[in-house]
Write an enzyme that holds these catalytic residues in place. Structure first.
Site, PDB file in Angstrom:
ATOM      1  N   GLU A   1     -10.953   4.808   7.296  1.00  0.00           N
ATOM      2  CA  GLU A   1      -9.761   5.535   7.762  1.00  0.00           C
ATOM      3  C   GLU A   1     -10.236   6.780   8.500  1.00  0.00           C
ATOM      4  O   GLU A   1     -10.160   7.907   8.004  1.00  0.00           O
ATOM      5  CB  GLU A   1      -8.836   5.914   6.600  1.00  0.00           C
ATOM      6  CG  GLU A   1      -7.509   6.475   7.093  1.00  0.00           C
ATOM      7  CD  GLU A   1      -6.578   6.940   5.973  1.00  0.00           C
ATOM      8  OE1 GLU A   1      -7.017   6.955   4.815  1.00  0.00           O
ATOM      9  OE2 GLU A   1      -5.424   7.271   6.271  1.00  0.00           O
TER      10      GLU A   1
ATOM     11  N   HIS B   1      -9.741   1.688   0.589  1.00  0.00           N
ATOM     12  CA  HIS B   1      -9.400   2.542   1.723  1.00  0.00           C
ATOM     13  C   HIS B   1     -10.637   2.462   2.620  1.00  0.00           C
ATOM     14  O   HIS B   1     -11.689   2.987   2.252  1.00  0.00           O
ATOM     15  CB  HIS B   1      -9.130   3.973   1.281  1.00  0.00           C
ATOM     16  CG  HIS B   1      -7.731   4.208   0.826  1.00  0.00           C
ATOM     17  ND1 HIS B   1      -7.207   3.580  -0.269  1.00  0.00           N
ATOM     18  CD2 HIS B   1      -6.722   4.968   1.351  1.00  0.00           C
ATOM     19  CE1 HIS B   1      -5.934   3.960  -0.417  1.00  0.00           C
ATOM     20  NE2 HIS B   1      -5.620   4.788   0.559  1.00  0.00           N
TER      21      HIS B   1
ATOM     22  N   GLN C   1      -9.896   8.977  -4.941  1.00  0.00           N
ATOM     23  CA  GLN C   1      -9.530   9.706  -3.707  1.00  0.00           C
ATOM     24  C   GLN C   1     -10.709  10.473  -3.109  1.00  0.00           C
ATOM     25  O   GLN C   1     -10.863  10.568  -1.898  1.00  0.00           O
ATOM     26  CB  GLN C   1      -8.390  10.679  -4.033  1.00  0.00           C
ATOM     27  CG  GLN C   1      -8.014  11.660  -2.930  1.00  0.00           C
ATOM     28  CD  GLN C   1      -7.169  11.030  -1.848  1.00  0.00           C
ATOM     29  OE1 GLN C   1      -6.101  10.543  -2.108  1.00  0.00           O
ATOM     30  NE2 GLN C   1      -7.670  11.049  -0.618  1.00  0.00           N
TER      31      GLN C   1
ATOM     32  N   ASP D   1       2.492   3.478   2.845  1.00  0.00           N
ATOM     33  CA  ASP D   1       1.417   4.416   2.494  1.00  0.00           C
ATOM     34  C   ASP D   1       1.935   5.681   1.797  1.00  0.00           C
ATOM     35  O   ASP D   1       1.535   5.977   0.682  1.00  0.00           O
ATOM     36  CB  ASP D   1       0.597   4.782   3.734  1.00  0.00           C
ATOM     37  CG  ASP D   1      -0.760   5.374   3.391  1.00  0.00           C
ATOM     38  OD1 ASP D   1      -1.154   5.351   2.216  1.00  0.00           O
ATOM     39  OD2 ASP D   1      -1.448   5.842   4.312  1.00  0.00           O
TER      40      ASP D   1
ATOM     41  N   HIS E   1       0.837  -1.208   0.000  1.00  0.00           N
ATOM     42  CA  HIS E   1       0.000   0.000   0.000  1.00  0.00           C
ATOM     43  C   HIS E   1       0.871   1.258   0.000  1.00  0.00           C
ATOM     44  O   HIS E   1       1.445   1.630   1.027  1.00  0.00           O
ATOM     45  CB  HIS E   1      -0.896  -0.014   1.256  1.00  0.00           C
ATOM     46  CG  HIS E   1      -1.908   1.094   1.298  1.00  0.00           C
ATOM     47  ND1 HIS E   1      -3.262   0.852   1.445  1.00  0.00           N
ATOM     48  CD2 HIS E   1      -1.789   2.435   1.222  1.00  0.00           C
ATOM     49  CE1 HIS E   1      -3.915   2.002   1.463  1.00  0.00           C
ATOM     50  NE2 HIS E   1      -3.038   2.979   1.329  1.00  0.00           N
TER      51      HIS E   1
ATOM     52  N   HIS F   1       1.165   5.289  -2.334  1.00  0.00           N
ATOM     53  CA  HIS F   1       0.580   6.182  -3.351  1.00  0.00           C
ATOM     54  C   HIS F   1       1.725   6.810  -4.135  1.00  0.00           C
ATOM     55  O   HIS F   1       2.204   7.894  -3.794  1.00  0.00           O
ATOM     56  CB  HIS F   1      -0.267   7.269  -2.687  1.00  0.00           C
ATOM     57  CG  HIS F   1      -1.434   6.745  -1.909  1.00  0.00           C
ATOM     58  ND1 HIS F   1      -2.728   6.841  -2.361  1.00  0.00           N
ATOM     59  CD2 HIS F   1      -1.501   6.084  -0.726  1.00  0.00           C
ATOM     60  CE1 HIS F   1      -3.551   6.281  -1.477  1.00  0.00           C
ATOM     61  NE2 HIS F   1      -2.827   5.813  -0.471  1.00  0.00           N
TER      62      HIS F   1
HETATM   63 FE   FE2 Z   1      -3.560   5.085   1.516  1.00  0.00          FE
END
Ligand code: FE2
Length: 398
Positions: free
Chosen positions: A213, A210, A152, A309, A60, A62
């Site tokens: 979170e 996701h 996102q 992440d 994981h 980005h």
């Molecule tokens: Fe993430």
């Protein structure tokens, strides 16, 4: 060869054939015996002591946002400002810029022995989607990259977002992402989960959410992800990242969810570096840590991975693409400092972290001699020092 090296809890000698001249099995592990058994051949290089593991995997990260932290400084250090800063800079992204930053960080991962990377890409940027798909092909010879179509800003909050997300999957992303806790309502969050499964079914893709979170104990999407995975037969092909609300659920409900995660075969990926600084921001004191319940998930029999992440991005300004940093942070904030717990965290990087890609590599006779050598005497020492391992690919040091 490796002499008196720690491998899966025992001390061994290991020999591999490192090149074409050493036929008939170049690049493979040819012998593993008890330490003190194998005798070095004439000109053979011998590495003595330390520890061997398979290469690690990053489940994981980005890559579209890496190294942007300095370009859009996050004055408050909060998730909210990170999202705003990303939204501001996203329209300015170019193919060359995304490729160059992502390529740099893939190189950092490789130096740390991470040869598989699953990256999310914000489907709000077609430029970023195309660039990371290009990067996947470009790096295929040395690093296996998977790209997750990650909306996102959700898929139901505004017109056009669903279409951009679907386009990214059609362009060739490896997995379908979603962010149900960020949709407008609880019902729309659950709807987005079902839509993600529909899209994954249509294209034969994996799923990577996701998921929850947030510190809100009312954010209850993980149970829906698990139920859908069971009902649609997706066991082993679904990842739920972050799952920080699980930290704040009432204990009886958390116990039920952990069992459901285990039953469904959904893997939870904890991202301790980001979440320890981004969560708890609405708390005064006491302030929650906001890390998912790793010990409870283990106890229930669930699979847990550990992600980095962010690497110097708008949400987390730090990071070196060293998964041992994430492992060390997890050990601290999740209080996994029991001897066996620390060893389990270490081995997660080269075992459970491979699950999104399929089989984890094995260090065994007949397998490719692609492995990491740590000078550390054991797993706990490696977490303590977070050293860079020596990386061997098919028996040759990289
Ligand atoms: Fe993430």
């Amino acid at each position: 060869m490796f002499s008196d090296v720690l491998l899966q809890g025992r001390r061994v000698d290991l020999r591999c054939q490192s090149g074409p001249s050493r036929s008939p099995t170049p690049g493979l592990i040819t012998a593993i015996e008890a330490a003190g058994t194998l005798v070095p051949l004439g000109d053979e290089t011998v590495v003595v002591g330390g520890m061997l593991t398979p290469p690690t995997a990053e489940p994981h990260v980005h890559l579209d946002a890496v190294l942007l932290g300095a370009r859009v400084p996050n004055r408050s250090g909060t998730l909210r400002e990170g999202i705003a800063n990303w939204a501001a800079i996203r329209p300015t992204l170019t193919r060359e810029d995304v490729l160059e930053r992502a390529r740099t960080v893939v190189g950092w991962y490789r130096q740390h022995g991470t040869l598989r990377i699953r990256t999310h890409v914000d489907t709000g940027s077609r430029v970023a989607v195309e660039a990371l798909l290009e990067l996947r092909e470009e790096q295929a010879g040395s690093t296996e990259i998977q790209v997750v179509a990650f909306p996102q800003e959700g898929i139901l909050r505004a017109a056009g977002r669903r279409e951009a997300w679907e386009d990214a999957v059609a362009l060739g992303c490896d997995a379908v992402g979603a962010i149900p806790h960020f949709e407008r309502t609880t019902e729309e969050g659950w709807q987005s989960v079902r839509m993600a499964f529909d899209l994954a079914e249509r294209h034969g893709k994996r799923l990577d959410f996701h998921c929850d979170e947030t510190d809100d104990p009312g954010s209850r999407n993980l149970e829906v992800v698990c139920a859908q995975a069971i009902d649609r037969g997706f066991g082993g092909r679904v990842v739920a990242g972050h799952c920080t609300a699980l930290h704040s659920y009432p204990n009886p409900y958390a116990a039920k969810v952990c069992e459901l995660v285990a039953t469904s075969g959904v893997q939870v990926v904890a991202n301790p570096l980001d979440n320890v600084v981004l969560q708890g921001r609405y708390d005064s004191y006491p302030r929650r840590r906001g890390i998912t319940r790793v010990d409870a998930l283990w106890e229930a029999g669930a699979s847990v991975g550990i992600g980095h992440d962010s690497v110097m991005d708008p949400w987390y300004r730090l990071g070196t693409a060293n998964l041992l940093d994430a492992a060390s942070m997890l050990v601290h904030v999740a209080q996994l400092t029991g001897e066996d717990q620390m060893r389990r965290v270490f081995h997660t990087l080269s075992r459970e972290n491979h699950l999104p890609f399929g089989e984890a590599p094995r260090t065994a006779v007949g397998q490719p001699a692609t492995m990491l050598w740590y000078a550390a005497a054991d797993e706990i020492e490696a977490i303590r020092t977070r050293e860079k391992p020596r990386v061997f690919v098919s028996g040759v040091e990289a």
